[in-house]
Design an enzyme around this catalytic site. Structure first.
Site, PDB file in Angstrom:
ATOM      1  N   CYS A   1       0.816  -1.223   0.000  1.00  0.00           N
ATOM      2  CA  CYS A   1       0.000   0.000   0.000  1.00  0.00           C
ATOM      3  C   CYS A   1       0.848   1.272   0.000  1.00  0.00           C
ATOM      4  CB  CYS A   1      -0.958  -0.007   1.182  1.00  0.00           C
ATOM      5  SG  CYS A   1      -2.182  -1.320   1.056  1.00  0.00           S
TER       6      CYS A   1
ATOM      7  N   HIS B   1      -3.072   7.593   1.936  1.00  0.00           N
ATOM      8  CA  HIS B   1      -3.492   6.282   1.448  1.00  0.00           C
ATOM      9  C   HIS B   1      -4.872   5.997   2.024  1.00  0.00           C
ATOM     10  CE1 HIS B   1      -3.889   2.135   0.594  1.00  0.00           C
ATOM     11  NE2 HIS B   1      -3.632   1.728   1.829  1.00  0.00           N
TER      12      HIS B   1
ATOM     13  N   ASN C   1     -10.015   0.253  -0.357  1.00  0.00           N
ATOM     14  CA  ASN C   1      -8.553   0.324  -0.320  1.00  0.00           C
ATOM     15  C   ASN C   1      -8.015  -0.271  -1.624  1.00  0.00           C
ATOM     16  OD1 ASN C   1      -5.817  -0.006   0.100  1.00  0.00           O
ATOM     17  ND2 ASN C   1      -6.024  -0.919   2.146  1.00  0.00           N
TER      18      ASN C   1
HETATM   19  C1  LIG Z   1     -10.256  -4.659   9.610  1.00  0.00           C
HETATM   20  C2  LIG Z   1     -10.941  -3.769  10.609  1.00  0.00           C
HETATM   21  C3  LIG Z   1     -11.959  -2.868   9.910  1.00  0.00           C
HETATM   22  C4  LIG Z   1     -11.675  -4.613  11.618  1.00  0.00           C
HETATM   23  O1  LIG Z   1     -12.278  -3.802  12.590  1.00  0.00           O
HETATM   24  P1  LIG Z   1     -12.097  -4.145  14.133  1.00  0.00           P
HETATM   25  O2  LIG Z   1     -12.899  -3.168  14.867  1.00  0.00           O
HETATM   26  O3  LIG Z   1     -10.629  -4.212  14.411  1.00  0.00           O
HETATM   27  O4  LIG Z   1     -12.761  -5.547  14.199  1.00  0.00           O
HETATM   28  P2  LIG Z   1     -12.180  -6.931  14.683  1.00  0.00           P
HETATM   29  O5  LIG Z   1     -11.274  -7.513  13.647  1.00  0.00           O
HETATM   30  O6  LIG Z   1     -11.645  -6.772  16.044  1.00  0.00           O
HETATM   31  O7  LIG Z   1     -13.504  -7.761  14.703  1.00  0.00           O
HETATM   32  C5  LIG Z   1     -14.604  -7.364  15.515  1.00  0.00           C
HETATM   33  C6  LIG Z   1     -15.759  -8.287  15.219  1.00  0.00           C
HETATM   34  O8  LIG Z   1     -16.278  -7.993  13.903  1.00  0.00           O
HETATM   35  C7  LIG Z   1     -16.321  -9.189  13.144  1.00  0.00           C
HETATM   36  N1  LIG Z   1     -16.101  -8.874  11.744  1.00  0.00           N
HETATM   37  C8  LIG Z   1     -14.929  -8.846  11.049  1.00  0.00           C
HETATM   38  N2  LIG Z   1     -15.168  -8.499   9.770  1.00  0.00           N
HETATM   39  C9  LIG Z   1     -16.496  -8.302   9.664  1.00  0.00           C
HETATM   40  C10 LIG Z   1     -17.343  -7.928   8.606  1.00  0.00           C
HETATM   41  N3  LIG Z   1     -16.869  -7.679   7.363  1.00  0.00           N
HETATM   42  N4  LIG Z   1     -18.654  -7.818   8.834  1.00  0.00           N
HETATM   43  C11 LIG Z   1     -19.173  -8.054  10.050  1.00  0.00           C
HETATM   44  N5  LIG Z   1     -18.424  -8.423  11.105  1.00  0.00           N
HETATM   45  C12 LIG Z   1     -17.103  -8.532  10.910  1.00  0.00           C
HETATM   46  C13 LIG Z   1     -15.240 -10.056  13.717  1.00  0.00           C
HETATM   47  O9  LIG Z   1     -15.481 -11.408  13.436  1.00  0.00           O
HETATM   48  C14 LIG Z   1     -15.365  -9.758  15.185  1.00  0.00           C
HETATM   49  O10 LIG Z   1     -16.411 -10.486  15.710  1.00  0.00           O
HETATM   50  P3  LIG Z   1     -16.315 -11.114  17.198  1.00  0.00           P
HETATM   51  O11 LIG Z   1     -16.163  -9.933  18.108  1.00  0.00           O
HETATM   52  O12 LIG Z   1     -17.617 -11.832  17.313  1.00  0.00           O
HETATM   53  O13 LIG Z   1     -15.123 -12.001  17.158  1.00  0.00           O
HETATM   54  C15 LIG Z   1      -9.922  -2.878  11.352  1.00  0.00           C
HETATM   55  O14 LIG Z   1      -9.144  -3.665  12.216  1.00  0.00           O
HETATM   56  C16 LIG Z   1      -9.019  -2.159  10.413  1.00  0.00           C
HETATM   57  O15 LIG Z   1      -9.460  -1.340   9.643  1.00  0.00           O
HETATM   58  N6  LIG Z   1      -7.707  -2.434  10.505  1.00  0.00           N
HETATM   59  C17 LIG Z   1      -6.754  -1.817   9.615  1.00  0.00           C
HETATM   60  C18 LIG Z   1      -6.812  -2.526   8.331  1.00  0.00           C
HETATM   61  C19 LIG Z   1      -6.123  -1.806   7.246  1.00  0.00           C
HETATM   62  O16 LIG Z   1      -6.270  -0.624   7.085  1.00  0.00           O
HETATM   63  N7  LIG Z   1      -5.375  -2.562   6.450  1.00  0.00           N
HETATM   64  C20 LIG Z   1      -4.748  -2.094   5.301  1.00  0.00           C
HETATM   65  C21 LIG Z   1      -3.514  -1.369   5.638  1.00  0.00           C
HETATM   66  S1  LIG Z   1      -2.785  -0.863   4.152  1.00  0.00           S
END
Ligand SMILES: CC(C)(COP(=O)(O)OP(=O)(O)OC[C@H]1O[C@@H](n2cnc3c(N)ncnc32)[C@H](O)[C@@H]1OP(=O)(O)O)[C@@H](O)C(=O)NCCC(=O)NCCS
Length: 324
Positions: free
Chosen positions: A114, A251, A281
């Protein structure tokens, strides 16, 4: 006088097919509400069957060349940032070069996930400032849809396909921060974080392309600190401040990361260019796609100071200050 890499034009291309959150919710256990609340993403574009990264890149490059109003034959260097090349080799940049009908100069790919566009911009800038080449195309192009695990709701809702490109030209300028062009770039990497965001395949390890794997919460935890560190480096190198910035073009991974970074740096929300809602993204393509949106809608104008930043797999991260 010193040489600066001045932006002559920009362009972008998005595949036609739009996939909304609601459409994803029909296929996997997710909801529009969850995706919007956690990421700000509402829709993403997905490449058609047979539509490759090079096709997106060629369209973006042609648009950038048109906006620069220059002869494609004057391009001597093509640096293409991608993690989703058409083939393991040759470089997708060579397919772009061929598609544009250019047979001279150099074309190569650059891989920093990225952060790829910022790394590619810095690389091209260094070639132009040394006088090695006069005009360059810097492209970010991706078809991340091809490396997603469409059964993993934690990752597949986040990404999209697209391409963006800039045309740069080496110009002799006074050497002050009032110059147009790339004023400073700062690149960082730290391979200790590989397991937090990676693809579980590759030619040397599995002989397969593999799928994207991510510990989202871990990436989130590191992102804001890394982004703001490398932006502070850019401010320190130029004596410019957040107040001097006209546009912050980060980004586009996650609205919450963007908002938190802008807040920490005291960048006013109205200066932030946001496209993650429409594009998702798009990895190395996200910054040039966002630049093109803000140029086309009249926000970014000649002479404006634009701050770019990115963070991604590796981890890699970087920043650039560009006077448009
Ligand atoms: C990926 C992201 C959105 C997840 O959000 P989060 O608040 O961290 O969520 P978590 O991964 O802790 O998951 C929370 C819950 O949502 C659920 N969940 C994950 N993806 C889901 C989706 N698409 N829809 C619904 N629920 C979802 C998980 O299973 C989890 O459930 P649980 O509590 O029952 O186990 C977040 O971590 C994020 O944006 N991280 C950075 C990612 C990024 O930018 N990457 C690219 C960098 S270049």
């Amino acid at each position: 006088m010193i040489k600066r890499s001045v932006v002559l034009g920009c362009g972008s291309y998005l595949p036609q097919r739009l996939v909304t959150n609601a459409e994803l919710a029909n296929r996997i256990d997710t909801s529009d509400e969850w995706i919007v609340q956690r990421t700000g993403i509402r829709q993403r574009h997905i490449a058609a069957d047979g539509e490759f990264t090079s096709h997106l890149a060629i369209n973006a490059a042609r648009a950038a060349l048109r906006s620069a109003d220059i002869d494609p034959q004057s391009i001597e260097l093509i640096v293409l940032a991608t993690s989703t090349p058409d083939n393991t080799f040759p470089a997708t940049a060579v397919a772009v070069q061929n598609g544009l009908g250019i047979t001279h100069g150099a074309a190569f790919d650059l891989q920093a996930v990225c952060s790829g566009f910022v790394f590619a911009l810095a690389t091209a800038d260094n070639f132009l400032r040394t006088g090695a080449y006069k005009r360059a195309l810097v492209i970010g192009a991706e078809t991340f849809s091809r490396i997603l695990d469409w059964n993993d709701r934690g990752t597949c809702v986040l990404f999209g396909d697209g391409a963006g490109a800039l045309v740069l030209e080496a110009q002799d300028l006074p050497g002050t921060s009032a110059d147009r062009g790339v004023l400073t770039t700062h690149l960082r990497s730290d391979g200790r974080h590989k397991s937090k965001l990676y693809v579980d395949g590759g030619p040397s390890s599995t002989q397969t392309v593999g799928h994207l794997r991510m510990e989202g919460r871990e990436v989130f935890k590191h992102a804001v600190g890394m982004i703001t560190d490398v932006i502070v480096d850019a401010f320190n190198a130029t004596s410019l401040t957040a107040e001097d910035i006209n546009w912050f073009v980060p980004h586009q991974a996650n609205k919450r990361i963007i908002d938190a970074s802008a807040h920490k740096l005291h960048i006013a929300p109205e200066k932030v260019v946001l496209t993650v809602d429409r594009h998702g993204n798009t990895s190395a393509a996200s910054i040039p796609l966002a630049l093109d949106v803000a140029v086309k809608d009249g926000r970014i104008k000649k002479g404006d100071l634009v701050l770019l930043e990115a963070m991604g797999g590796g981890f890699t991260w970087g920043s650039a200050l560009v006077r448009w």
